[in-house]
Design a protein around this motif. Sequence first.
Motif, PDB file in Angstrom:
ATOM      1  N   GLU A 129       1.312 -33.056   0.863  1.00  0.00           N
ATOM      2  CA  GLU A 129      -0.139 -33.219   1.024  1.00  0.00           C
ATOM      3  C   GLU A 129      -0.924 -32.722  -0.197  1.00  0.00           C
ATOM      4  O   GLU A 129      -2.104 -33.036  -0.339  1.00  0.00           O
ATOM      5  N   ASN A 130      -0.290 -31.921  -1.062  1.00  0.00           N
ATOM      6  CA  ASN A 130      -1.002 -31.310  -2.179  1.00  0.00           C
ATOM      7  C   ASN A 130      -0.568 -31.803  -3.555  1.00  0.00           C
ATOM      8  O   ASN A 130      -1.042 -31.284  -4.567  1.00  0.00           O
ATOM      9  N   VAL A 131       0.317 -32.792  -3.597  1.00  0.00           N
ATOM     10  CA  VAL A 131       0.700 -33.392  -4.885  1.00  0.00           C
ATOM     11  C   VAL A 131      -0.459 -34.257  -5.354  1.00  0.00           C
ATOM     12  O   VAL A 131      -0.984 -35.066  -4.597  1.00  0.00           O
ATOM     13  N   GLU A 132      -0.885 -34.046  -6.599  1.00  0.00           N
ATOM     14  CA  GLU A 132      -1.995 -34.818  -7.155  1.00  0.00           C
ATOM     15  C   GLU A 132      -1.541 -35.507  -8.434  1.00  0.00           C
ATOM     16  O   GLU A 132      -0.700 -34.984  -9.158  1.00  0.00           O
TER      17      GLU A 132
ATOM     18  N   ASP B 272       0.464 -39.648 -14.185  1.00  0.00           N
ATOM     19  CA  ASP B 272       1.382 -38.511 -14.197  1.00  0.00           C
ATOM     20  C   ASP B 272       0.880 -37.510 -13.168  1.00  0.00           C
ATOM     21  O   ASP B 272      -0.278 -37.578 -12.743  1.00  0.00           O
ATOM     22  N   ILE B 273       1.753 -36.558 -12.795  1.00  0.00           N
ATOM     23  CA  ILE B 273       1.290 -35.504 -11.890  1.00  0.00           C
ATOM     24  C   ILE B 273       0.397 -34.547 -12.691  1.00  0.00           C
ATOM     25  O   ILE B 273       0.531 -34.431 -13.902  1.00  0.00           O
ATOM     26  N   THR B 274      -0.533 -33.906 -11.990  1.00  0.00           N
ATOM     27  CA  THR B 274      -1.508 -33.032 -12.647  1.00  0.00           C
ATOM     28  C   THR B 274      -0.874 -31.695 -13.050  1.00  0.00           C
ATOM     29  O   THR B 274       0.204 -31.331 -12.576  1.00  0.00           O
ATOM     30  N   ILE B 275      -1.584 -30.961 -13.888  1.00  0.00           N
ATOM     31  CA  ILE B 275      -1.173 -29.608 -14.282  1.00  0.00           C
ATOM     32  C   ILE B 275      -1.026 -28.725 -13.034  1.00  0.00           C
ATOM     33  O   ILE B 275      -0.083 -27.950 -12.922  1.00  0.00           O
TER      34      ILE B 275
ATOM     35  N   TYR C  37      10.405 -30.213  -9.511  1.00  0.00           N
ATOM     36  CA  TYR C  37       9.587 -31.062 -10.388  1.00  0.00           C
ATOM     37  C   TYR C  37       9.908 -32.545 -10.127  1.00  0.00           C
ATOM     38  O   TYR C  37       9.006 -33.372 -10.017  1.00  0.00           O
ATOM     39  N   VAL C  38      11.197 -32.849 -10.009  1.00  0.00           N
ATOM     40  CA  VAL C  38      11.627 -34.226  -9.696  1.00  0.00           C
ATOM     41  C   VAL C  38      11.104 -34.621  -8.312  1.00  0.00           C
ATOM     42  O   VAL C  38      10.622 -35.742  -8.109  1.00  0.00           O
ATOM     43  N   LEU C  39      11.182 -33.697  -7.357  1.00  0.00           N
ATOM     44  CA  LEU C  39      10.658 -33.963  -6.014  1.00  0.00           C
ATOM     45  C   LEU C  39       9.157 -34.270  -6.079  1.00  0.00           C
ATOM     46  O   LEU C  39       8.690 -35.199  -5.420  1.00  0.00           O
ATOM     47  N   ALA C  40       8.412 -33.516  -6.888  1.00  0.00           N
ATOM     48  CA  ALA C  40       6.961 -33.743  -7.012  1.00  0.00           C
ATOM     49  C   ALA C  40       6.684 -35.183  -7.435  1.00  0.00           C
ATOM     50  O   ALA C  40       5.800 -35.847  -6.885  1.00  0.00           O
TER      51      ALA C  40
END
Length: 190
Positions: A71-74, A100-103, A162-165
């Motif tokens: 729910e919190n991956v941006e 890309d995913i955020t910082i 990180y890969v999961l994100a």
Amino acid sequence: MYQVINNLPIDYDFQSKTKEELKLYAKWFEENKESRLQELIKAVKTTKGYENWEADYSPESLKMLGKWFEENVETEKLSEEEYKEKRAAVPDEIEIQDWDITIKTRSLAVDIGIYFGEVFIKNHEGLKWEQYFSRSKYDMDIGHMVIKGFGKIRLNSIWVIYVLASSLAEKIKDGTRLYELYNVWERYLG
């Protein structure tokens, strides 16, 4: 309010670093591990619906944490220049995203990676964090804090998360994958 990691002594391009520079990262890890875990726990428990999350380092605690992470991956859209750089670095036949995913998400991946690693350490005797060095500067784990004790392989839990994100961002996986990953890695023990 979640505080992203902003005090790393080096960037994440570990392959380009000297052993001395990489040792600065290990020192940072040891000095900041506990505060990063507390930052994660606070972030989860102050989210509506997750106030009762038990951060007890049990494998079961990963179920709710995985759902929270999903729910919190941006993500953020890449600029035209960033996309061109990314495209130039990858063969044309490989499909790439224009985002890309955020910082913040990267920071959460580090914190959840630490928690994930701690779940193993607290539930299986003899496991501990260790900085990994290799003769090959192309080894993807070089300089990373890993957990040994998984037979011939080592767990780089931060990289795993990180890969999961990225998989969560692409909607290839969902939050249940965090607990599943624990079960997958547990099979390699002893």
